[in-house]
Design a protein around this motif. Structure first.
Motif, short mmCIF file in Angstrom:
data_model
loop_
_atom_site.label_atom_id
_atom_site.label_comp_id
_atom_site.label_asym_id
_atom_site.label_seq_id
_atom_site.Cartn_x
_atom_site.Cartn_y
_atom_site.Cartn_z
N ASP A 1 42.10 108.13 29.60
CA ASP A 1 41.85 106.69 29.54
C ASP A 1 41.16 106.22 30.82
N GLN A 2 41.65 106.69 31.96
CA GLN A 2 41.08 106.27 33.24
C GLN A 2 39.63 106.73 33.38
N LEU A 3 39.34 107.96 32.99
CA LEU A 3 37.97 108.45 33.11
C LEU A 3 37.03 107.69 32.19
N LEU A 4 37.46 107.42 30.96
CA LEU A 4 36.59 106.72 30.01
C LEU A 4 36.36 105.27 30.41
N GLN B 1 38.64 104.18 22.28
CA GLN B 1 39.69 103.87 21.32
C GLN B 1 39.80 104.96 20.25
N SER B 2 38.67 105.50 19.82
CA SER B 2 38.70 106.58 18.81
C SER B 2 39.41 107.80 19.36
N GLN C 1 42.85 109.27 17.85
CA GLN C 1 42.89 110.66 17.38
C GLN C 1 43.97 111.44 18.11
N ARG C 2 44.14 111.17 19.38
CA ARG C 2 45.14 111.89 20.17
C ARG C 2 46.55 111.55 19.71
N ARG C 3 46.78 110.29 19.39
CA ARG C 3 48.12 109.89 18.94
C ARG C 3 48.45 110.48 17.58
#
Length: 248
Positions: A92-95, A218-219, A223-225
């Motif tokens: 999340d931080q990198l994106l 967000q995608s 997908q990760r969840r």
């Protein structure tokens, strides 16, 4: 006054150094990780990697150390090497950082690009659409990375390009598992971005890029969840049996 020039015979000794084997092994393994051929959490066995890449175990060991120092591989004493499984927070931080950098890239590209630059972007967009049509995941990921890099090149800001390049490989790694899911929508967003750049509308280009990168973020998180990265289970370390001499 003594001459400051080097003797000709000394300058003639300069030679091109080949890329060290460990660097080539490092690059090969990094690409296998980015393409998910080596999956997050996967145990990396030196002998298997050496056989696969056709090298000895020494450059594999050296490459693993380099990959560990850059966060691609985790070295766990007593268990071995594992492909790093990124946490949701680090992705999340990198994106988020990527979105800020590339929104500025798009803004500057709209102010600085010319017809030739727009044509390059259109060509890359067509390649991405073709990859989606043929369900070519590697092609989608490559075209996506090249288009985003092209936008930053067209910004004319070398410092910005250097910073974007630092996160590019990580972005490719995170984009690979969602490339098919993003599909045509991603390339429709790219097309709108190119329209804004061609029109010289800096605000629209920046806004479109930010919205595009946010949808990708967000995608990935969705997908990760739904399909969380596998947890790394401890590897049982086998104790080696002592060899005894015959008859003992």
């Amino acid at each position: 006054m003594p001459s400051t020039e080097l003797p000709q015979q000394m300058s003639a000794r300069r030679i091109d150094r080949p890329v060290p084997l460990r660097e080539r092994v490092y690059q090969a393994m990094q690409e296998l990780i980015i393409s998910r051929q080596l999956a997050p959490g996967q145990h990396l066995v030196e002998s298997e990697l050496a056989e696969m890449l056709g090298v000895s175990r020494q450059p594999i060991r050296e490459a693993l150390q380099l990959l560990n120092s850059e966060g691609w591989v985790d070295l766990r004493p007593g268990y071995g090497a594992f492909v790093h499984a990124p946490t949701e927070a680090e992705v999340d931080q990198l994106l988020v950082v990527r979105a800020a950098l590339e929104a500025e890239s798009a803004r500057l590209a709209a102010l600085n690009t010319d017809a030739e630059g727009v044509a390059r972007l259109r060509k890359l967009c067509a390649q991405g659409e073709a990859a989606v049509a043929s369900d070519d995941i590697d092609g989608m990921v490559a075209a996506n990375a090249e288009l985003h890099r092209c936008v930053t090149e067209l910004s004319g800001n070398q410092v910005l390009l250097d910073m974007v390049s630092q996160v590019d490989r990580r972005v490719r790694w995170y984009y690979t598992p969602i490339a098919r899911h993003r599909g045509h929508q991603s390339w429709q967003e790219h097309a709108r971005l190119i329209d804004a750049i061609e029109a010289g509308d800096a605000d629209a280009a920046s806004r479109t890029m930010r919205e595009h990168t946010e949808r990708t973020r967000q995608s990935y998180l969705e997908q990760r969840r739904e399909n969380p990265e596998p947890e790394v289970a401890p590897v049982q370390v086998r104790s080696r049996r002592r060899r005894t001499a015959p008859g003992v």
